[in-house]
Design a protein around this motif. Structure first.
Motif, mmCIF file in Angstrom:
data_model
loop_
_atom_site.group_PDB
_atom_site.id
_atom_site.type_symbol
_atom_site.label_atom_id
_atom_site.label_comp_id
_atom_site.label_asym_id
_atom_site.label_seq_id
_atom_site.Cartn_x
_atom_site.Cartn_y
_atom_site.Cartn_z
ATOM 1 N N GLN A 1 35.825 -16.663 86.515
ATOM 2 C CA GLN A 1 37.167 -17.253 86.660
ATOM 3 C C GLN A 1 37.961 -16.666 87.825
ATOM 4 O O GLN A 1 39.186 -16.779 87.851
ATOM 5 C CB GLN A 1 37.973 -17.100 85.354
ATOM 6 C CG GLN A 1 37.272 -17.648 84.125
ATOM 7 C CD GLN A 1 36.909 -19.127 84.269
ATOM 8 O OE1 GLN A 1 37.734 -19.930 84.659
ATOM 9 N NE2 GLN A 1 35.670 -19.469 83.960
ATOM 10 N N GLN A 2 37.282 -16.036 88.781
ATOM 11 C CA GLN A 2 37.963 -15.573 89.982
ATOM 12 C C GLN A 2 37.954 -16.684 91.023
ATOM 13 O O GLN A 2 36.944 -17.360 91.201
ATOM 14 C CB GLN A 2 37.274 -14.327 90.546
ATOM 15 C CG GLN A 2 37.319 -13.124 89.625
ATOM 16 C CD GLN A 2 36.698 -11.891 90.248
ATOM 17 O OE1 GLN A 2 36.422 -11.856 91.434
ATOM 18 N NE2 GLN A 2 36.488 -10.861 89.441
ATOM 19 N N GLN A 3 39.065 -16.893 91.714
ATOM 20 C CA GLN A 3 39.129 -17.858 92.793
ATOM 21 C C GLN A 3 40.314 -17.565 93.697
ATOM 22 O O GLN A 3 41.188 -16.774 93.347
ATOM 23 C CB GLN A 3 39.220 -19.292 92.247
ATOM 24 C CG GLN A 3 40.485 -19.602 91.462
ATOM 25 C CD GLN A 3 40.462 -21.013 90.909
ATOM 26 O OE1 GLN A 3 39.753 -21.294 89.938
ATOM 27 N NE2 GLN A 3 41.218 -21.901 91.526
ATOM 28 N N GLU A 4 40.320 -18.188 94.884
ATOM 29 C CA GLU A 4 41.371 -17.960 95.863
ATOM 30 C C GLU A 4 42.524 -18.934 95.641
ATOM 31 O O GLU A 4 42.361 -19.993 95.036
ATOM 32 C CB GLU A 4 40.820 -18.162 97.281
ATOM 33 C CG GLU A 4 39.724 -17.192 97.668
ATOM 34 C CD GLU A 4 40.257 -15.828 98.048
ATOM 35 O OE1 GLU A 4 41.459 -15.710 98.347
ATOM 36 O OE2 GLU A 4 39.464 -14.872 98.051
ATOM 37 N N GLY A 5 43.694 -18.577 96.168
ATOM 38 C CA GLY A 5 44.815 -19.502 96.196
ATOM 39 C C GLY A 5 44.633 -20.517 97.314
ATOM 40 O O GLY A 5 43.575 -20.608 97.931
ATOM 41 N N LEU A 6 45.673 -21.263 97.606
ATOM 42 C CA LEU A 6 45.581 -22.311 98.615
ATOM 43 C C LEU A 6 45.579 -21.759 100.039
ATOM 44 O O LEU A 6 45.059 -22.401 100.951
ATOM 45 C CB LEU A 6 46.744 -23.298 98.449
ATOM 46 C CG LEU A 6 46.734 -24.136 97.166
ATOM 47 C CD1 LEU A 6 47.975 -25.017 97.110
ATOM 48 C CD2 LEU A 6 45.472 -24.981 97.092
ATOM 49 N N ALA A 7 46.152 -20.598 100.244
ATOM 50 C CA ALA A 7 46.233 -20.030 101.590
ATOM 51 C C ALA A 7 44.842 -19.648 102.097
ATOM 52 O O ALA A 7 44.000 -19.144 101.344
ATOM 53 C CB ALA A 7 47.139 -18.812 101.593
ATOM 54 N N VAL A 8 44.598 -19.904 103.370
ATOM 55 C CA VAL A 8 43.334 -19.522 104.000
ATOM 56 C C VAL A 8 43.498 -18.125 104.587
ATOM 57 O O VAL A 8 44.282 -17.918 105.508
ATOM 58 C CB VAL A 8 42.934 -20.516 105.104
ATOM 59 C CG1 VAL A 8 41.649 -20.057 105.784
ATOM 60 C CG2 VAL A 8 42.762 -21.909 104.521
ATOM 61 N N LYS A 9 42.768 -17.171 104.038
ATOM 62 C CA LYS A 9 42.859 -15.787 104.491
ATOM 63 C C LYS A 9 41.455 -15.245 104.758
ATOM 64 O O LYS A 9 40.521 -15.520 104.008
ATOM 65 C CB LYS A 9 43.538 -14.909 103.435
ATOM 66 C CG LYS A 9 44.986 -15.283 103.132
ATOM 67 C CD LYS A 9 45.561 -14.357 102.067
ATOM 68 C CE LYS A 9 47.012 -14.704 101.752
ATOM 69 N NZ LYS A 9 47.575 -13.833 100.697
ATOM 70 N N VAL A 10 41.342 -14.484 105.832
ATOM 71 C CA VAL A 10 40.095 -13.761 106.100
ATOM 72 C C VAL A 10 40.436 -12.290 106.290
ATOM 73 O O VAL A 10 41.574 -11.929 106.591
ATOM 74 C CB VAL A 10 39.358 -14.314 107.338
ATOM 75 C CG1 VAL A 10 38.915 -15.749 107.101
ATOM 76 C CG2 VAL A 10 40.213 -14.212 108.596
ATOM 77 N N THR A 11 39.434 -11.436 106.104
ATOM 78 C CA THR A 11 39.649 -9.989 106.181
ATOM 79 C C THR A 11 38.559 -9.387 107.062
ATOM 80 O O THR A 11 37.488 -9.014 106.561
ATOM 81 C CB THR A 11 39.613 -9.357 104.776
ATOM 82 O OG1 THR A 11 40.475 -10.096 103.899
ATOM 83 C CG2 THR A 11 40.073 -7.909 104.813
ATOM 84 N N PRO A 12 38.788 -9.310 108.386
ATOM 85 C CA PRO A 12 37.758 -8.792 109.297
ATOM 86 C C PRO A 12 37.298 -7.379 108.966
ATOM 87 O O PRO A 12 36.136 -7.042 109.181
ATOM 88 C CB PRO A 12 38.440 -8.854 110.669
ATOM 89 C CG PRO A 12 39.483 -9.913 110.524
ATOM 90 C CD PRO A 12 39.975 -9.778 109.110
#
Length: 342
Positions: free
Chosen positions: A321-332
């Motif tokens: 049940q883990q998932q991301e919100g609507l915002a597009v985020k990356v973590t270099p």
């Protein structure tokens, strides 16, 4: 649950479909080696552009090979980091857009967690807990793994990663990019023992690595035996490649054995591009057999970057049940031990 995995962290565009009940359904990969080889390394802007061109056609090819439609996808996992920010954004934006269009959950996956879990795709996967050696062009880390998301960093490279050191040593010998396979191939015709290279940081306690001094030693050896063209003769080049590979392999084996003994464990997993090195696998199997331990690794096609490892890791987290919100985020830059457990 049927998950589409998308990998675009660096110079390979990978997609895969993983089913929580049926396992891996299929995968496709496009490598950009030909694009970057003339530059001797990855050019980030070129990598991003190539991902844009290749990603959606690869998804269509994958679905066609599996006899499925986009509407058969239950969730999407994409590489969120670490990696090249532009390349990561291509996969993240595409993954989020597809998820919104299909009204399915999406999740950003840690690239190195994908590598760490890649051996789980094999018919005889390792059991938790184990020690993981993550060894690639960008990372050299020893991690204690007690479960998915339960990671404790034991040691890492203080400078160059092992894969990066291979690339730089290859450049010294005027070999093509990527350097790891080129060094390994040349080393096959080398004479073991003609040159003796240092095994960095193995004469002191701890589990950290350092390959900068080994790189300098290699450069000095090449210069010492160079001829008019600036390179040693063919046999000397092969002998140097052999000595360099032996030094890196020995260092990794010593540290892996030390980590297993320190943590009182008997299972080692090696993952990442350098884990495909045949000499490293041979030496680890031999060394671990002496202490009644075992080593696991992914098949060669899943050692380098691929969509299958992202699909698998994403499936485990999406089912929790883990998932991301609507915002597009990356973590270099994203430490592995910051991940949440499931």
């Amino acid at each position: 649950m049927r998950i589409l995995g998308i990998e675009t962290s660096c110079d390979e565009t990978g997609v895969a479909l993983y089913d929580s009940e049926q396992g891996l359904l299929g995968h496709c990969l496009y490598s950009q080696i030909a694009v970057h080889s003339e530059y001797g390394g990855v050019v980030p802007e070129l990598a991003s552009r190539d991902h844009v061109r290749k990603l959606l056609p690869l998804v269509d090819e994958l679905l066609n090979d599996c006899g499925l439609q986009k509407t058969d996808i239950d969730g999407i996992a994409y590489t969120k980091g670490p990696g090249l920010v532009g390349a990561l954004m291509v996969g993240a934006c595409t993954g989020r857009a597809l998820a919104m269009a299909l009204d399915v959950p999406a999740l950003g996956v840690h690239h190195m967690e994908g590598h760490l879990l890649a051996p789980m795709l094999e018919t005889s996967p390792p059991n938790f807990p184990f020690i993981a050696l993550l060894v690639s062009g960008g990372h050299t880390q020893l991690v204690r793994v007690d479960g998915i998301g339960q990671y404790r960093l034991l040691g890492e490279s203080l400078d160059d990663a092992a894969g990066e050191a291979f690339d730089k040593a290859a450049k010294m010998l005027d070999l093509d990019y990527p350097g790891g396979p080129m060094i390994a191939k040349l080393a096959e015709s080398g004479e073991v023992g003609r040159f003796t290279f240092p095994r960095p940081m193995t004469d002191r306690p701890g589990l950290d690595f350092s390959f900068s001094g080994l790189k300098t030693f290699t450069l000095n050896t090449v210069a010492k035996h160079a001829q008019e063209n600036g390179l040693p003769d063919d046999q000397a080049c092969a002998d140097i490649a052999c000595a360099f590979q032996e030094a890196v392999v020995d260092t990794l084996v010593i540290k892996c054995r030390r980590a297993l003994e320190q943590e009182h464990l008997t299972t080692l997993v090696i993952a990442g591009g350098v884990s495909a090195n045949t000499r490293l696998r041979e030496r680890l199997e031999l060394a671990l057999k002496k202490i009644n331990s075992h080593v696991f690794y992914a098949r060669h096609e899943f050692c380098t970057d691929n969509g299958a490892m992202i699909a698998y890791a994403g499936c485990q987290r999406l089912m929790a049940q883990q998932q991301e919100g609507l915002a597009v985020k990356v973590t270099p830059r994203w430490p592995l031990d910051q991940l949440s457990p499931i």
